[in-house]
Design a protein around this motif. Structure first.
Motif, PDB file in Angstrom:
ATOM      1  N   ASN A 251      29.566   5.185  -4.080  1.00 54.18           N
ATOM      2  CA  ASN A 251      30.978   5.300  -3.709  1.00 54.18           C
ATOM      3  C   ASN A 251      31.245   6.682  -3.134  1.00 54.18           C
ATOM      4  OD1 ASN A 251      32.504   2.848  -4.417  1.00 54.18           O
ATOM      5  ND2 ASN A 251      31.734   3.249  -6.480  1.00 54.18           N
ATOM      6  N   ILE A 253      33.089   9.841  -3.627  1.00 49.37           N
ATOM      7  CA  ILE A 253      33.714  10.457  -4.803  1.00 49.37           C
ATOM      8  C   ILE A 253      33.678  11.966  -4.697  1.00 49.37           C
ATOM      9  CG2 ILE A 253      33.097   8.549  -6.349  1.00 49.37           C
ATOM     10  CD1 ILE A 253      30.757  10.301  -7.349  1.00 49.37           C
ATOM     11  N   CYS A 254      34.482  12.620  -5.527  1.00 52.40           N
ATOM     12  CA  CYS A 254      34.331  14.060  -5.741  1.00 52.40           C
ATOM     13  C   CYS A 254      32.999  14.263  -6.460  1.00 52.40           C
ATOM     14  CB  CYS A 254      35.485  14.602  -6.589  1.00 52.40           C
ATOM     15  SG  CYS A 254      35.237  16.306  -7.168  1.00 52.40           S
ATOM     16  N   GLU A 257      33.693  15.883 -10.160  1.00 55.30           N
ATOM     17  CA  GLU A 257      34.440  15.087 -11.138  1.00 55.30           C
ATOM     18  C   GLU A 257      33.986  13.629 -11.201  1.00 55.30           C
ATOM     19  OE1 GLU A 257      38.855  16.205 -11.133  1.00 55.30           O
ATOM     20  OE2 GLU A 257      38.151  16.850  -9.154  1.00 55.30           O
ATOM     21  N   LYS A 258      33.311  13.159 -10.144  1.00 59.76           N
ATOM     22  CA  LYS A 258      32.849  11.766 -10.056  1.00 59.76           C
ATOM     23  C   LYS A 258      34.022  10.784 -10.034  1.00 59.76           C
ATOM     24  CE  LYS A 258      28.595  13.338 -10.550  1.00 59.76           C
ATOM     25  NZ  LYS A 258      28.856  14.725 -10.961  1.00 59.76           N
ATOM     26  N   LEU A 259      35.133  11.183  -9.422  1.00 60.49           N
ATOM     27  CA  LEU A 259      36.318  10.333  -9.329  1.00 60.49           C
ATOM     28  C   LEU A 259      36.584   9.964  -7.872  1.00 60.49           C
ATOM     29  CD1 LEU A 259      38.700  12.166 -11.837  1.00 60.49           C
ATOM     30  CD2 LEU A 259      37.357  10.092 -12.245  1.00 60.49           C
ATOM     31  N   ARG A 260      37.099   8.742  -7.665  1.00 60.51           N
ATOM     32  CA  ARG A 260      37.353   8.237  -6.305  1.00 60.51           C
ATOM     33  C   ARG A 260      38.792   8.554  -5.891  1.00 60.51           C
ATOM     34  NH1 ARG A 260      35.746   2.073  -6.159  1.00 60.51           N
ATOM     35  NH2 ARG A 260      36.321   2.387  -3.982  1.00 60.51           N
ATOM     36  N   TYR A 261      39.048   9.822  -5.594  1.00 61.99           N
ATOM     37  CA  TYR A 261      40.383  10.219  -5.142  1.00 61.99           C
ATOM     38  C   TYR A 261      40.673   9.617  -3.761  1.00 61.99           C
ATOM     39  CZ  TYR A 261      40.568  13.777  -8.818  1.00 61.99           C
ATOM     40  OH  TYR A 261      40.593  14.429 -10.015  1.00 61.99           O
ATOM     41  N   SER A 290      37.539  17.174  -4.701  1.00 58.89           N
ATOM     42  CA  SER A 290      38.966  16.906  -4.834  1.00 58.89           C
ATOM     43  C   SER A 290      39.744  18.132  -4.357  1.00 58.89           C
ATOM     44  CB  SER A 290      39.325  16.600  -6.287  1.00 58.89           C
ATOM     45  OG  SER A 290      39.181  17.785  -7.082  1.00 58.89           O
ATOM     46  N   TYR A 327      31.822  20.538 -16.842  1.00 53.92           N
ATOM     47  CA  TYR A 327      31.512  19.833 -15.597  1.00 53.92           C
ATOM     48  C   TYR A 327      30.340  20.527 -14.903  1.00 53.92           C
ATOM     49  CZ  TYR A 327      35.783  17.023 -15.763  1.00 53.92           C
ATOM     50  OH  TYR A 327      36.760  16.131 -16.117  1.00 53.92           O
TER      51      TYR A 327
END
Length: 356
Positions: A251, A253-254, A257-261, A290, A327
């Protein structure tokens, strides 16, 4: 207005944007060695498959990317179709002692031997860059719109080695009418990347000039004027970071952070303003972050070790450090080239802290 199928345009495979980078040079070296070793063997798909496996040994990527990288070398003119020969200066390009010498050799190879219509199994004598530069000679400068419009010209059916100004403007109108810029921004970025690497050419305010002409026009203002972020190359740079994320994580992602902003920043490690033309759009000189992390990283409040651990500036408050301290970047994102850029970034953080 010229009658043109807008899906027929100058197409360039671009697996590499850094033509001085190790991956580009290693891939070229493997291809040249393979051709030397099997010069008298006729082209077959089996022969091509063997070359792909050899390239994959030095550049461990999937075979689709390997084929793209070999085809780029063919289109740029370093290697000739059917894997039987290569440009006489291709070996000299690899062994050049300076990037400046490579720039000159690159310009000769691309001007004399590149063809975007070529592939490993397809020969062509259509010379898009040659046509563009001949048009630049006639006009003196080419605007961004005109460069993009040139990508719609069917050179094979054109009866001159350049295009007249009036006809070019009709292609400009057509490119706008069919939304070519929005549809093909990747291909446009690939072309801009090549043009930005060629000797004796310079972009000033999005217009392409020969350097000698630009110096006469802009004088002392030239140096300050040309250091601007090219929107197409930057978009391509971000696309490559996104593709890297897709390959490594499945995916976009950042990477911290491993987040899909919904919005991610293609953050330069070595600052853009301090980067040369190669570094400025090298995806290894970037991290997909991010907005929050990008701000901390861009302002040198944080950096990273070669192992991915966060380094915190002494200017940060304790609660921020406590929040982010666990992190870290994954080792798989920290290739050797990226570690080199991070060493530069860490020093910037230390320099700021020293005077804070």
């Amino acid at each position: 207005m010229p009658q043109q199928n807008y899906e027929k345009y100058w197409k360039l495979t671009n697996a590499f944007t850094d033509y001085n980078g190790k991956k580009f040079l290693d891939t070229l070296a493997v291809c040249i060695h393979f051709i030397d070793q099997f010069t008298h063997e006729p082209y077959t798909e089996e022969k091509y498959n063997r070359l792909q496996l050899e390239v994959q040994k030095v550049n461990p990527i999937n075979l689709i990317s390997v084929r793209k990288s070999i085809n780029q070398l063919v289109k740029m003119g370093f290697i000739n179709p059917f894997l039987v020969s290569y440009h006489p200066q291709a070996k000299e390009y690899i062994t050049a002692k300076t990037n400046k010498k490579r720039e000159t050799i690159l310009s000769k190879i691309i001007y004399s031997n590149s063809s975007f219509n070529r592939a490993v199994n397809n020969a062509s004598q259509i010379r898009q860059i040659n046509f563009l530069i001949q048009t630049l000679i006639e006009k003196g400068k080419l605007s961004k719109e005109e460069i993009i419009a040139l990508m719609l010209v069917d050179i094979e059916s054109h009866n001159k080695t350049f295009i007249e100004a009036e006809e070019l403007q009709r292609y400009v109108a057509e490119a706008k009418d069919i939304g070519f810029i929005d549809r093909k921004y990747n291909q446009i970025g690939y072309l801009y990347n090549i043009l930005s690497k060629l000797d004796d050419l310079v972009f000033v305010n999005d217009d392409l000039y020969f350097i000698e002409d630009a110096v006469q026009i802009f004088g002392e203002e030239l140096r300050a004027t040309v250091k601007r972020r090219d929107p197409y190359l930057h978009r391509l740079y971000k696309n490559q970071l996104q593709e890297e994320c897709e390959e490594l994580y499945g995916n976009t992602i950042c990477v911290l952070e491993k987040l899909r902003y919904p919005v991610l920043i293609a953050s330069h490690i070595k600052p853009f303003i301090e980067s040369n033309d190669t570094e400025a759009y090298d995806p290894n000189n970037g991290l997909l972050l991010s907005r929050t992390i990008d701000s901390l990283f861009d302002l040198k409040y944080i950096s990273f070790t070669d192992e991915g651990q966060i380094i915190f500036s002494k200017r940060l408050s304790g609660d921020v450090v406590a929040f982010w301290k666990d992190y870290r970047l994954d080792k798989k994102i920290l290739n050797k080239e990226r570690q080199n850029y991070l060493a530069y970034h860490r020093q910037l953080l230390l320099n700021i802290d020293a005077i804070a």
